[in-house]
Design a protein around this motif. Structure first.
Motif, PDB file in Angstrom:
ATOM      1  N   VAL A   1       0.834  -1.208   0.000  1.00 40.81           N
ATOM      2  CA  VAL A   1       0.000   0.000   0.000  1.00 40.81           C
ATOM      3  C   VAL A   1       0.863   1.250   0.000  1.00 40.81           C
ATOM      4  O   VAL A   1       1.767   1.390   0.835  1.00 40.81           O
ATOM      5  CB  VAL A   1      -0.876   0.080   1.284  1.00 40.81           C
ATOM      6  CG1 VAL A   1      -1.807   1.285   1.215  1.00 40.81           C
ATOM      7  CG2 VAL A   1      -1.645  -1.197   1.507  1.00 40.81           C
TER       8      VAL A   1
ATOM      9  N   ALA B   1       0.357   4.540   1.158  1.00 45.90           N
ATOM     10  CA  ALA B   1      -0.663   5.271   1.909  1.00 45.90           C
ATOM     11  C   ALA B   1      -0.568   6.767   1.640  1.00 45.90           C
ATOM     12  O   ALA B   1      -1.584   7.459   1.624  1.00 45.90           O
ATOM     13  CB  ALA B   1      -0.528   4.986   3.397  1.00 45.90           C
TER      14      ALA B   1
ATOM     15  N   GLU C   1     -11.773  10.369   1.018  1.00 50.45           N
ATOM     16  CA  GLU C   1     -12.475   9.109   1.192  1.00 50.45           C
ATOM     17  C   GLU C   1     -11.785   8.209   2.220  1.00 50.45           C
ATOM     18  O   GLU C   1     -10.636   8.434   2.578  1.00 50.45           O
ATOM     19  CB  GLU C   1     -12.526   8.358  -0.140  1.00 50.45           C
ATOM     20  CG  GLU C   1     -13.430   8.999  -1.160  1.00 50.45           C
ATOM     21  CD  GLU C   1     -13.460   8.178  -2.438  1.00 50.45           C
ATOM     22  OE1 GLU C   1     -14.491   7.557  -2.710  1.00 50.45           O
ATOM     23  OE2 GLU C   1     -12.448   8.152  -3.149  1.00 50.45           O
TER      24      GLU C   1
ATOM     25  N   GLY D   1      -9.557   5.613   3.672  1.00 52.98           N
ATOM     26  CA  GLY D   1      -8.311   5.052   3.158  1.00 52.98           C
ATOM     27  C   GLY D   1      -7.484   6.035   2.360  1.00 52.98           C
ATOM     28  O   GLY D   1      -6.463   5.667   1.779  1.00 52.98           O
TER      29      GLY D   1
ATOM     30  N   GLY E   1      -5.646   8.398   3.459  1.00 54.86           N
ATOM     31  CA  GLY E   1      -4.343   8.631   4.073  1.00 54.86           C
ATOM     32  C   GLY E   1      -4.338   9.679   5.177  1.00 54.86           C
ATOM     33  O   GLY E   1      -3.273  10.025   5.699  1.00 54.86           O
ATOM     34  N   LYS E   2      -5.501  10.150   5.572  1.00 50.32           N
ATOM     35  CA  LYS E   2      -5.585  11.235   6.563  1.00 50.32           C
ATOM     36  C   LYS E   2      -5.002  10.829   7.918  1.00 50.32           C
ATOM     37  O   LYS E   2      -4.158  11.533   8.488  1.00 50.32           O
ATOM     38  CB  LYS E   2      -7.061  11.671   6.742  1.00 50.32           C
ATOM     39  CG  LYS E   2      -7.753  12.000   5.430  1.00 50.32           C
ATOM     40  CD  LYS E   2      -9.240  12.257   5.613  1.00 50.32           C
ATOM     41  CE  LYS E   2     -10.064  11.094   6.137  1.00 50.32           C
ATOM     42  NZ  LYS E   2     -10.303   9.989   5.192  1.00 50.32           N
TER      43      LYS E   2
ATOM     44  N   THR F   1      -3.030   8.382   8.589  1.00 45.90           N
ATOM     45  CA  THR F   1      -1.607   8.070   8.449  1.00 45.90           C
ATOM     46  C   THR F   1      -0.777   9.349   8.560  1.00 45.90           C
ATOM     47  O   THR F   1       0.259   9.378   9.232  1.00 45.90           O
ATOM     48  CB  THR F   1      -1.344   7.380   7.096  1.00 45.90           C
ATOM     49  OG1 THR F   1      -2.140   6.199   7.040  1.00 45.90           O
ATOM     50  CG2 THR F   1       0.115   7.016   6.926  1.00 45.90           C
TER      51      THR F   1
ATOM     52  N   TYR G   1       4.359   7.067  13.399  1.00 47.42           N
ATOM     53  CA  TYR G   1       4.928   6.437  12.207  1.00 47.42           C
ATOM     54  C   TYR G   1       6.066   7.309  11.700  1.00 47.42           C
ATOM     55  O   TYR G   1       5.996   8.522  11.803  1.00 47.42           O
ATOM     56  CB  TYR G   1       3.915   6.347  11.068  1.00 47.42           C
ATOM     57  CG  TYR G   1       2.788   5.370  11.226  1.00 47.42           C
ATOM     58  CD1 TYR G   1       2.833   4.349  12.168  1.00 47.42           C
ATOM     59  CD2 TYR G   1       1.671   5.463  10.402  1.00 47.42           C
ATOM     60  CE1 TYR G   1       1.785   3.456  12.284  1.00 47.42           C
ATOM     61  CE2 TYR G   1       0.616   4.567  10.514  1.00 47.42           C
ATOM     62  CZ  TYR G   1       0.672   3.576  11.462  1.00 47.42           C
ATOM     63  OH  TYR G   1      -0.356   2.694  11.568  1.00 47.42           O
TER      64      TYR G   1
ATOM     65  N   GLN H   1      -5.367  -9.440   3.941  1.00 43.27           N
ATOM     66  CA  GLN H   1      -4.847  -8.399   4.844  1.00 43.27           C
ATOM     67  C   GLN H   1      -5.552  -8.488   6.203  1.00 43.27           C
ATOM     68  O   GLN H   1      -6.764  -8.698   6.277  1.00 43.27           O
ATOM     69  CB  GLN H   1      -5.108  -7.018   4.221  1.00 43.27           C
ATOM     70  CG  GLN H   1      -4.660  -5.853   5.090  1.00 43.27           C
ATOM     71  CD  GLN H   1      -3.156  -5.631   5.046  1.00 43.27           C
ATOM     72  OE1 GLN H   1      -2.383  -6.577   5.019  1.00 43.27           O
ATOM     73  NE2 GLN H   1      -2.730  -4.393   5.037  1.00 43.27           N
TER      74      GLN H   1
ATOM     75  N   ASN I   1     -12.965   1.757   6.290  1.00 44.95           N
ATOM     76  CA  ASN I   1     -12.974   0.494   5.551  1.00 44.95           C
ATOM     77  C   ASN I   1     -13.239  -0.697   6.463  1.00 44.95           C
ATOM     78  O   ASN I   1     -13.857  -1.673   6.052  1.00 44.95           O
ATOM     79  CB  ASN I   1     -11.673   0.339   4.763  1.00 44.95           C
ATOM     80  CG  ASN I   1     -11.690   1.176   3.501  1.00 44.95           C
ATOM     81  OD1 ASN I   1     -12.539   0.987   2.636  1.00 44.95           O
ATOM     82  ND2 ASN I   1     -10.807   2.145   3.417  1.00 44.95           N
TER      83      ASN I   1
END
Ligand SMILES: Nc1ncnc2c1ncn2[C@@H]1O[C@H](COP(=O)(O)OP(=O)(O)OP(=O)(O)O)[C@@H](O)[C@H]1O
Ligand SMILES: [Mg+2]
Length: 506
Positions: free
Chosen positions: A18, A20, A39, A41, A43-44, A46, A55, A393, A402
């Protein structure tokens, strides 16, 4: 504008399989609320985790106050004045509010905590966010809204200049949202840099000074001001197409009573509840957080033992000992607290979708073919546009929205009679919301009765045939779609409201 206090420079983040985030650059200024939308997934979260130091970015860097920083740990993030308030709050339930506030730097000497001083300091910190509850109370006794206030107070205690919120309003009532917003506005006034993630566009228009739109890990556009920007424009940027009629409601013929609830009583209710839902009907249970809606659903499906009353499904009485009894008869619940009650975090997306006990019952104990299982899961992944690198996954690695879609998928395409949905679109993006509404209508047109708890008025008014209003543990009104409007529903749901001309009261 002066130099931005917080600058993202070409941030990239890869997970196995992925991408991200890719080449994310934007500025966030002091004294402004900068919203991040996109939407599920996109990436917000992350990005916020990179900001906090949880991270490390695969590439790119951050600048705070003009200085280039790469945080190796959250401790470094905190030291640089960053606080991220996650949707799943990170406080420790068994500790007191005061201990949570000063965790890691309790006042005192030689290992002894100065309790009096701790309490006094805590009171002062809580006052900054307009709270006056006892700092000695254990955190687990507080509401989600109060815990959030403790998180904010904690950020201030640590001297955070940058405060980021990840979907902070998804579990709050309308009033609690107002309060949170007034605190955020104060923080803006005081010169903090605020980042704000939400799927509720009306909040963006109320609160944000600028907006960055994400799609598939990249920035689509940053709006430095919201003047002239409409929600249609934002939706178009987020999903890459126009979505006009989100609800797509069409009336359906109703059949016989699928669900009849008579005099049902139990924990969380203040009076016995009676209502029914016909085959093909979409019935909304509207009310403020804490009105007893979730409790009612749990009693209906046997997830909680009722103390009185009965439930009938297509005329036949339901045994209400265990949820299994209800599931066998085609009554399923999709719970509100999906994180705790819904998912099996270390199992795969496919297993989480296929785990429904119902499927195994309906197979009559027969061996289920792995190929069929796979086909079933991948069909649903596609239909709900669940973003995952593969069916295998682990579900815990999916973005919040998700995960929700995957759990909802469990009950679709099965032989059910009554579907109980508790806040089914919480944390879900506009495109996916529309998918879910169309699935609800699809179920209804296949003669399923759908009972949905929702706190979002536009949704309640947009998709249901009939609306039941609950307040303080009792059903206070029931009305058809045509008779309902925002003002009426809110007036009925609010505790101290007078009844509007007495009409529609049960
Ligand atoms: N620890 C992880 N391991 C593997 N993949 C991850 C991990 N964390 C996030 N991802 C993936 O990175 C992508 C971005 O996820 P992220 O949680 O940032 O999305 P989001 O914009 O916050 O979505 P939502 O609105 O649903 O919360 C997703 O495809 C997600 O599955
Ligand atoms: Mg997220």
């Amino acid at each position: 504008m002066s130099q931005a206090h917080l600058q993202f420079r070409a941030i990239g983040k890869n997970f196995p399989g992925v991408k991200a985030l890719e080449n994310v650059s934007f500025d966030a200024h002091e004294g402004r609320v900068h919203a991040l939308i996109g939407e599920n997934g996109a990436g917000k979260s992350t990005l916020l985790k990179i900001l906090s130091g949880a991270y490390r970015p695969t590439s790119g860097s951050l600048r705070v106050g003009g200085q280039e920083r790469v945080f190796e740990s959250t401790a470094q993030g905190i030291a640089a004045g960053v606080a991220v308030i996650y949707q799943e709050l990170h406080l420790v339930g068994q500790l007191s509010v005061a201990e949570n506030l000063f965790l890691g730097h309790l006042p005192g000497r030689w290992g002894l905590v100065n309790r009096r001083r701790l309490r006094e300091l805590s009171r002062r910190q809580l006052a900054m966010v307009g709270e006056d509850f006892d700092p000695n109370v254990r955190l687990e006794r507080l509401s989600i809204a109060q815990r959030q206030m403790v998180e904010i107070a904690k950020a201030l205690t640590r001297g955070a200049k940058i405060i980021a919120f990840d979907e902070p309003t998804s579990s709050l009532s309308a009033r609690e949202v107002e309060k949170l917003f007034s605190i955020i506005r104060q923080l803006r006034q005081a010169g903090h840099v605020i980042l704000y993630v939400s799927h509720r566009l009306e909040e963006i228009f109320q609160l944000a000074d600028s907006v960055t739109v994400f799609r598939d890990g990249r920035i689509v556009e940053t709006f430095d001001s919201l003047s002239g920007v409409t929600s249609d424009i934002l939706i178009n940027r987020m999903v890459g197409r126009d979505i006009h009629d989100v609800f797509a409601y069409a009336p359906r013929p109703l059949g016989r009573a699928a669900l009849e609830v008579k005099g049902l009583m139990g924990r969380g209710l203040a009076a016995p509840a009676s209502f029914s839902a016909a085959q093909g009907e979409v019935l909304a249970l509207f009310g403020l957080v804490g009105a007893g809606r979730t409790e009612l659903l749990k009693l209906v499906c046997g997830a909680r033992r009722p103390s009185a009353g009965e439930v009938r499904v297509l005329g036949e009485k339901l045994r209400l000992r265990k949820p299994k009894d209800a599931i066998r008869r085609g009554v399923v619940l999709c719970p509100e607290d999906r994180k705790q009650e819904g998912i099996f975090p270390v199992r795969s997306v496919m297993e989480n979708i296929n785990i429904s006990a119902r499927r195994h019952f309906s197979a009559g104990g027969l061996w289920i073919s792995p190929r069929r299982e796979r086909r079933h899961a991948s069909g649903l992944v596609e239909r709900l546009s669940i973003r995952t690198p593969s069916l295998s996954q682990k579900i815990m690695y999916l973005s919040g929205g998700n995960q929700q879609k995957a759990i909802l998928a469990r009950w679709l395409g099965e032989d059910v009679k009554v579907v109980l949905l508790d806040e089914p679109t919480r944390g879900i993006d506009v495109g996916a919301k529309r998918e879910i509404y169309s699935i609800i209508h699809d179920l209804a047109s296949r003669h399923v009765a759908v009972v949905m708890v929702s706190s979002e008025l536009p949704e309640v008014l947009g998709i249901s045939d009939r609306i039941i209003v609950m307040r303080e543990g009792r059903i206070v009104a029931s009305m058809d779609r045509a008779a309902a409007n925002q003002e009426k529903l809110l007036a009925l749901a609010l505790p101290e409201s007078g009844s509007p001309a007495g009409q529609d009261r049960v």
